[in-house]
Structure formats: C-alpha cells, structure tokens
Motif scaffolding. Structure first.
Motif, PDB file in Angstrom:
ATOM      1  N   PRO A 167       0.794  -1.228   0.000  1.00  0.00           N
ATOM      2  CA  PRO A 167       0.000   0.000   0.000  1.00  0.00           C
ATOM      3  C   PRO A 167       0.829   1.281   0.000  1.00  0.00           C
ATOM      4  CG  PRO A 167      -0.907  -1.557   1.557  1.00  0.00           C
ATOM      5  CD  PRO A 167       0.409  -2.120   1.083  1.00  0.00           C
ATOM      6  N   ASP A 168       2.090   1.233   0.354  1.00  0.00           N
ATOM      7  CA  ASP A 168       2.939   2.418   0.438  1.00  0.00           C
ATOM      8  C   ASP A 168       3.761   2.644  -0.830  1.00  0.00           C
ATOM      9  OD1 ASP A 168       3.341   4.535   2.144  1.00  0.00           O
ATOM     10  OD2 ASP A 168       5.043   3.635   3.171  1.00  0.00           O
ATOM     11  N   LEU A 169       3.318   2.107  -1.950  1.00  0.00           N
ATOM     12  CA  LEU A 169       4.101   2.148  -3.178  1.00  0.00           C
ATOM     13  C   LEU A 169       4.333   3.544  -3.734  1.00  0.00           C
ATOM     14  CD1 LEU A 169       2.842  -0.963  -5.137  1.00  0.00           C
ATOM     15  CD2 LEU A 169       5.070  -0.591  -4.094  1.00  0.00           C
ATOM     16  N   GLU A 170       3.407   4.456  -3.528  1.00  0.00           N
ATOM     17  CA  GLU A 170       3.590   5.801  -4.082  1.00  0.00           C
ATOM     18  C   GLU A 170       4.851   6.453  -3.520  1.00  0.00           C
ATOM     19  OE1 GLU A 170       1.322   6.146  -0.360  1.00  0.00           O
ATOM     20  OE2 GLU A 170       0.935   4.984  -2.153  1.00  0.00           O
ATOM     21  N   LYS A 171       5.225   6.130  -2.290  1.00  0.00           N
ATOM     22  CA  LYS A 171       6.448   6.683  -1.710  1.00  0.00           C
ATOM     23  C   LYS A 171       7.695   6.088  -2.354  1.00  0.00           C
ATOM     24  CE  LYS A 171       4.415   7.972   2.670  1.00  0.00           C
ATOM     25  NZ  LYS A 171       4.417   7.766   4.120  1.00  0.00           N
ATOM     26  N   LEU A 172       7.627   4.828  -2.776  1.00  0.00           N
ATOM     27  CA  LEU A 172       8.735   4.236  -3.515  1.00  0.00           C
ATOM     28  C   LEU A 172       8.891   4.938  -4.852  1.00  0.00           C
ATOM     29  CD1 LEU A 172      10.963   2.187  -4.107  1.00  0.00           C
ATOM     30  CD2 LEU A 172       9.177   0.559  -4.783  1.00  0.00           C
ATOM     31  N   GLY A 173       7.801   5.216  -5.525  1.00  0.00           N
ATOM     32  CA  GLY A 173       7.853   5.900  -6.824  1.00  0.00           C
ATOM     33  C   GLY A 173       8.573   7.228  -6.762  1.00  0.00           C
ATOM     34  N   THR A 174       8.535   7.908  -5.614  1.00  0.00           N
ATOM     35  CA  THR A 174       9.221   9.195  -5.492  1.00  0.00           C
ATOM     36  C   THR A 174      10.741   9.039  -5.505  1.00  0.00           C
ATOM     37  OG1 THR A 174       9.243   9.210  -3.063  1.00  0.00           O
ATOM     38  CG2 THR A 174       7.301  10.162  -4.167  1.00  0.00           C
ATOM     39  N   LEU A 175      11.246   7.836  -5.256  1.00  0.00           N
ATOM     40  CA  LEU A 175      12.690   7.589  -5.242  1.00  0.00           C
ATOM     41  C   LEU A 175      13.232   7.118  -6.589  1.00  0.00           C
ATOM     42  CD1 LEU A 175      12.929   5.670  -1.846  1.00  0.00           C
ATOM     43  CD2 LEU A 175      13.371   8.101  -2.257  1.00  0.00           C
ATOM     44  N   LEU A 176      12.349   6.860  -7.541  1.00  0.00           N
ATOM     45  CA  LEU A 176      12.754   6.304  -8.822  1.00  0.00           C
ATOM     46  C   LEU A 176      12.694   7.369  -9.911  1.00  0.00           C
ATOM     47  CD1 LEU A 176      10.797   2.963  -8.516  1.00  0.00           C
ATOM     48  CD2 LEU A 176      13.231   3.345  -8.093  1.00  0.00           C
ATOM     49  N   PRO A 177      13.513   7.205 -10.963  1.00  0.00           N
ATOM     50  CA  PRO A 177      13.498   8.176 -12.054  1.00  0.00           C
ATOM     51  C   PRO A 177      12.097   8.337 -12.628  1.00  0.00           C
ATOM     52  CG  PRO A 177      15.271   6.587 -12.337  1.00  0.00           C
ATOM     53  CD  PRO A 177      14.431   6.118 -11.181  1.00  0.00           C
ATOM     54  N   ALA A 178      11.661   9.558 -12.760  1.00  0.00           N
ATOM     55  CA  ALA A 178      10.355   9.912 -13.335  1.00  0.00           C
ATOM     56  C   ALA A 178       9.195   9.269 -12.585  1.00  0.00           C
ATOM     57  CB  ALA A 178      10.309   9.543 -14.821  1.00  0.00           C
ATOM     58  N   GLY A 179       9.442   8.772 -11.390  1.00  0.00           N
ATOM     59  CA  GLY A 179       8.373   8.177 -10.597  1.00  0.00           C
ATOM     60  C   GLY A 179       7.809   6.901 -11.185  1.00  0.00           C
ATOM     61  N   ALA A 180       8.483   6.340 -12.203  1.00  0.00           N
ATOM     62  CA  ALA A 180       8.007   5.109 -12.843  1.00  0.00           C
ATOM     63  C   ALA A 180       8.237   3.936 -11.908  1.00  0.00           C
ATOM     64  CB  ALA A 180       8.750   4.886 -14.148  1.00  0.00           C
ATOM     65  N   LEU A 181       7.181   3.198 -11.626  1.00  0.00           N
ATOM     66  CA  LEU A 181       7.260   2.081 -10.692  1.00  0.00           C
ATOM     67  C   LEU A 181       7.165   0.760 -11.442  1.00  0.00           C
ATOM     68  CD1 LEU A 181       7.440   1.362  -7.687  1.00  0.00           C
ATOM     69  CD2 LEU A 181       4.967   1.341  -7.649  1.00  0.00           C
ATOM     70  N   PRO A 182       8.281   0.020 -11.536  1.00  0.00           N
ATOM     71  CA  PRO A 182       8.229  -1.287 -12.195  1.00  0.00           C
ATOM     72  C   PRO A 182       7.575  -2.314 -11.276  1.00  0.00           C
ATOM     73  CG  PRO A 182      10.416  -0.921 -11.311  1.00  0.00           C
ATOM     74  CD  PRO A 182       9.618   0.342 -11.045  1.00  0.00           C
ATOM     75  N   PRO A 183       7.235  -3.480 -11.811  1.00  0.00           N
ATOM     76  CA  PRO A 183       6.711  -4.551 -10.951  1.00  0.00           C
ATOM     77  C   PRO A 183       7.733  -4.904  -9.867  1.00  0.00           C
ATOM     78  CG  PRO A 183       6.428  -5.106 -13.264  1.00  0.00           C
ATOM     79  CD  PRO A 183       7.290  -3.878 -13.219  1.00  0.00           C
ATOM     80  N   LEU A 184       7.242  -5.313  -8.712  1.00  0.00           N
ATOM     81  CA  LEU A 184       8.089  -5.694  -7.585  1.00  0.00           C
ATOM     82  C   LEU A 184       7.951  -7.187  -7.319  1.00  0.00           C
ATOM     83  CD1 LEU A 184       7.210  -2.866  -5.046  1.00  0.00           C
ATOM     84  CD2 LEU A 184       9.161  -2.976  -6.577  1.00  0.00           C
ATOM     85  N   LEU A 185       9.059  -7.804  -6.927  1.00  0.00           N
ATOM     86  CA  LEU A 185       9.058  -9.222  -6.581  1.00  0.00           C
ATOM     87  C   LEU A 185       9.866  -9.382  -5.298  1.00  0.00           C
ATOM     88  CD1 LEU A 185       8.241 -12.094  -7.429  1.00  0.00           C
ATOM     89  CD2 LEU A 185      10.371 -12.204  -8.742  1.00  0.00           C
ATOM     90  N   PRO A 186       9.223  -9.761  -4.176  1.00  0.00           N
ATOM     91  CA  PRO A 186       9.965  -9.911  -2.922  1.00  0.00           C
ATOM     92  C   PRO A 186      10.878 -11.130  -2.973  1.00  0.00           C
ATOM     93  CG  PRO A 186       7.709 -10.643  -2.631  1.00  0.00           C
ATOM     94  CD  PRO A 186       7.802 -10.097  -4.022  1.00  0.00           C
ATOM     95  N   PHE A 187      12.109 -10.964  -2.486  1.00  0.00           N
ATOM     96  CA  PHE A 187      13.032 -12.103  -2.493  1.00  0.00           C
ATOM     97  C   PHE A 187      13.677 -12.361  -1.133  1.00  0.00           C
ATOM     98  CE2 PHE A 187      15.861  -8.574  -3.518  1.00  0.00           C
ATOM     99  CZ  PHE A 187      16.953  -8.825  -2.711  1.00  0.00           C
TER     100      PHE A 187
END
Length: 133
Positions: free
Chosen positions: A37-57
């Motif tokens: 649910p907190d993904l929008e904050k991750l987008g602020t750390l990435l170039p152009a706010g583009a959020l790729p798919p995430l896979l937990p490892f």
C-alpha cells in the motif's frame, strides 16, 4: 539458487526462492506483502516516478522486506527495501543501487545501513539452507 536454495543467513536474512517441493522458503511467487500500500512513496525515489513490478526475495530480521525492481533484464534488476519501522514522516522505502547479490554482500559486510546492524559483530556468517533444516 540451484546450488544453495533458499535459507537464512545468521538467522537474520531469509532468502526466498521460486516454488521448490519441501522448502519453507519456496514462496517467492506466492507472497503478498503488506508493504504494497505504500508504493507511491517508492515511486518518489525512482526516475520519473516510474514504478516497475516488484518481486519480494528476502526478509530481514526486523520485518523489512527486500524486493527486486523488475525492470529490464533480470541481471539488471535493482533492489528496493521496505523498512517496517521508520521515524514519523520518513519514507519507508530505500532503493539500493545494485542487484540481489550486491545487496546481500553489502548487508553482510556492513555497507548497507541500516540493514547491516545484525552483522556488525564478527566477520563469519552462517547460511542454513532449507535442505539442512
């Protein structure tokens, strides 16, 4: 993964794998994490706010979760970590510049603050494979 499989390093860093019969760490493809649910904050750390798919490892001892940022070729996937406990108003996400292997080495050598706290004492680390549990 073919050689060692999933398991734990120093009972602190748990590495998941794709489904493997009998492995308690073979849940990589089935996980749904409350960090999402907190993904929008991750987008602020990435170039152009583009959020790729995430896979937990991986999971860290304090409940933090490491994800691959699944963009480009798999060997180029960077790591993002969701920190469960942060100071009020701070971003729960940290983006690590390298891939999974680089992240694990940085955690083990104390170079990946704040995730290296458990590894700061001594230079010997124990990996326990699910096959040995």
């Amino acid at each position: 993964m073919e050689t060692y499989g999933g398991g734990e390093i120093n009972e602190y860093l748990a590495i998941s794998t794709p489904p493997v019969p009998g492995s308690p760490y073979g849940d990589l493809l089935d996980r749904v994490d409350p960090a999402l649910p907190d993904l929008e904050k991750l987008g602020t750390l990435l170039p152009a706010g583009a959020l790729p798919p995430l896979l937990p490892f991986a999971d860290l001892g304090h409940g933090d979760v490491a994800f691959w940022l699944c963009e480009g070729a798999p060997d180029d996937w960077r790591v993002a970590v969701f920190q469960r406990q942060t100071a009020f108003g701070m971003n729960h996400w940290v983006v690590f510049g390298g891939g999974m292997a680089s992240f694990c080495v940085a955690v083990l050598t104390g170079e990946a603050d704040p995730f290296s706290e458990e590894f700061s004492v001594g230079d010997r680390h124990d990996f326990v494979s699910w096959r040995e549990m």
